[in-house]
Design an enzyme around this catalytic site. Structure first.
Site, PDB file in Angstrom:
ATOM      1  N   LYS A 183       0.816  -1.211  -0.046  1.00 55.37           N
ATOM      2  CA  LYS A 183      -0.045   0.117   0.091  1.00 55.37           C
ATOM      3  C   LYS A 183       0.941   1.245   0.135  1.00 55.37           C
ATOM      4  O   LYS A 183       1.977   1.058  -0.070  1.00 55.37           O
ATOM      5  CB  LYS A 183      -1.059  -0.125   1.171  1.00 55.37           C
ATOM      6  CG  LYS A 183      -1.705  -1.207   1.388  1.00 55.37           C
ATOM      7  CD  LYS A 183      -2.769  -1.288   0.286  1.00 55.37           C
ATOM      8  CE  LYS A 183      -3.521  -2.818   0.066  1.00 55.37           C
ATOM      9  NZ  LYS A 183      -4.272  -3.409   1.065  1.00 55.37           N
TER      10      LYS A 183
HETATM   11  C1  LIG Z   1      -5.325  -4.257   1.547  1.00 56.44           C
HETATM   12  C2  LIG Z   1      -6.537  -4.304   1.555  1.00 56.44           C
HETATM   13  C3  LIG Z   1      -7.529  -4.682   2.629  1.00 56.44           C
HETATM   14  C4  LIG Z   1      -6.838  -5.276   3.785  1.00 56.44           C
HETATM   15  O1  LIG Z   1      -5.921  -4.634   4.555  1.00 56.44           O
HETATM   16  P1  LIG Z   1      -4.697  -5.473   5.234  1.00 56.44           P
HETATM   17  O2  LIG Z   1      -4.068  -4.470   5.917  1.00 56.44           O
HETATM   18  O3  LIG Z   1      -4.306  -6.359   4.343  1.00 56.44           O
HETATM   19  O4  LIG Z   1      -5.722  -6.206   6.243  1.00 56.44           O
HETATM   20  C5  LIG Z   1      -8.799  -4.415   2.457  1.00 56.44           C
HETATM   21  N1  LIG Z   1      -9.427  -3.669   1.448  1.00 56.44           N
HETATM   22  C6  LIG Z   1      -8.799  -3.286   0.513  1.00 56.44           C
HETATM   23  C7  LIG Z   1      -9.410  -2.919  -0.825  1.00 56.44           C
HETATM   24  C8  LIG Z   1      -7.368  -3.737   0.201  1.00 56.44           C
HETATM   25  O5  LIG Z   1      -6.595  -3.279  -0.721  1.00 56.44           O
END
Ligand SMILES: *Cc1c(COP(=O)(O)O)cnc(C)c1O
Length: 373
Positions: A183
């Site tokens: 991210k």
């Molecule tokens: C990455 C992501 C999540 C979950 O996040 P984590 O930190 O991996 O638990 C939820 N929704 C979307 C759209 C994501 O890209």
């Protein structure tokens, strides 16, 4: 040939290392001062009144559902084209995810289909800022208000983005973020929730700490030992080590967003007048490009051709209800025709702040070659 060009990648420098080391040498490894420092910095960044740090983006979504008291027999509308966690969070609280289709040119949740999927059991709509572009918050807000349901934003792709001049993080009743390494900014694992509501924020603070109403530091400063667990919560806390990393990373987010936007702009230009079709960017939205998604003919073949050149693309996402878990849980009759059709052609190309000009040129040439331009 490069040894490996991934689709996404964290950026870590010596300031990040220093920030973690300082915490490691301090008295507080978790529930210490770095947690509220990170929360305040993030709330300021978005312009939100409250920010609650949690251990990952999925926990953020779970806390959001729980604080809205969504439960068994309730329905939550989510887009078909998202990471499974968006829907799973509704399942965690016993509710039923109902999948809405996406718009073909942006892969953002289609407000018209949301409206069609509303029933008397709907309690919330979850918008996902797919790839880093804010979804249509005015339309979703209007639908949510008309039907008296909550609006949650899964902005895991979109810290720093904005819609009609308003920051993501302030556009829904509750907004969730993830700090997984792919991210925009990372705390290894981590997440954040923003809201303007003091009462929702205090419920979510409680939820991330077993349902206990005070934390260790609060009791210590008041000279108390007694605490009460008033509801069932979880241990969803984010450590001070991770918060220190988050504070350090957040400072560089604006420059990273600019870098992502310039990488996207070069892809856009390079694929003009070819069979490679980038997603559309809508007016009045600041798109922060967590992903750079293109539609290509013969996706399987293109994926393999790029892989042979050590370019590790990815596909975001298989429509969630097509996962075997959902197929085996009563979703065999679900069809979101656009998400299903588009899934066959989408490919996420490498985009991250440290992607060099020559690496991107190599990727562009490989994509053009694979699609025989
Ligand atoms: C990455 C992501 C999540 C979950 O996040 P984590 O930190 O991996 O638990 C939820 N929704 C979307 C759209 C994501 O890209």
């Amino acid at each position: 040939m490069y040894s490996r060009i991934p689709y996404g990648m964290q950026t870590i420098n010596h300031l990040d290392e220093q920030a973690i080391l300082e915490v490691l040498r301090s008295d507080w490894l978790t529930t210490g001062p770095k947690v509220s420092e990170f929360e305040n910095a993030f709330a300021n960044f978005c312009g939100a009144k409250e920010a609650i740090a949690v251990c990952n983006g999925t926990a953020a979504l779970h806390a959001a559902m729980a604080s809205l008291e969504i439960q068994k027999n309730d329905e939550v509308i989510v887009p078909a084209m998202t990471f499974a966690a968006t829907a799973n969070a509704a399942v965690y609280v016993g509710a039923k995810p109902v999948f809405a289709d996406v718009q073909e040119d942006t892969l953002l949740i289609d407000p018209a289909d949301v409206e069609r999927k509303i029933t008397s059991r709907t309690r919330a709509i979850v918008g996902v800022d797919y790839a880093g572009q804010p979804c249509d918050y005015s339309a979703l807000r209007a639908i949510a208000d008309r039907h008296n349901v909550s609006l949650i934003a899964d902005a895991c792709h979109a810290p720093g983005a904005s819609y009609q001049g308003k920051s993501v993080g302030t556009l829904a009743d509750i907004t969730t973020f993830s700090f997984h390494p792919v991210k925009h900014l990372t705390t290894a694992e981590g997440g954040m929730i923003t809201t303007h509501s003091k009462s929702l924020a205090s419920k979510m603070r409680c939820f991330r700490n077993h349902g206990i109403t005070t934390d260790h530091a609060q009791r210590e400063s008041r000279g108390e030992f007694y605490y009460e667990m008033q509801s069932l919560g979880y241990n969803y806390r984010l450590s001070d080590l991770q918060c220190a990393l988050g504070i350090s990373q957040l400072k560089r987010l604006p420059e990273w967003v600019e870098k992502r936007q310039s990488i996207a702009a070069l892809y856009d230009i390079s694929f003009q007048n070819t069979s490679i079709q980038p997603l559309l960017k809508r007016a009045e939205r600041e798109h922060v490009y967590h992903l750079y998604v293109v539609k290509v003919p013969e996706r399987e073949m293109v994926f393999q051709a790029l892989r042979a050149k050590n370019i590790y693309c990815n596909v975001h996402y298989l429509p969630v209800y097509l996962h075997p878990y959902y197929q085996n849980s009563g979703y065999r009759g679900t069809h979101c025709p656009i998400a299903e059709a588009v899934y066959k052609n989408i490919l996420s190309l490498p985009i991250y702040p440290s992607l060099s000009g020559s690496e991107q040129k190599y990727v562009i040439e490989a994509v053009l070659n694979a699609t025989e331009q």
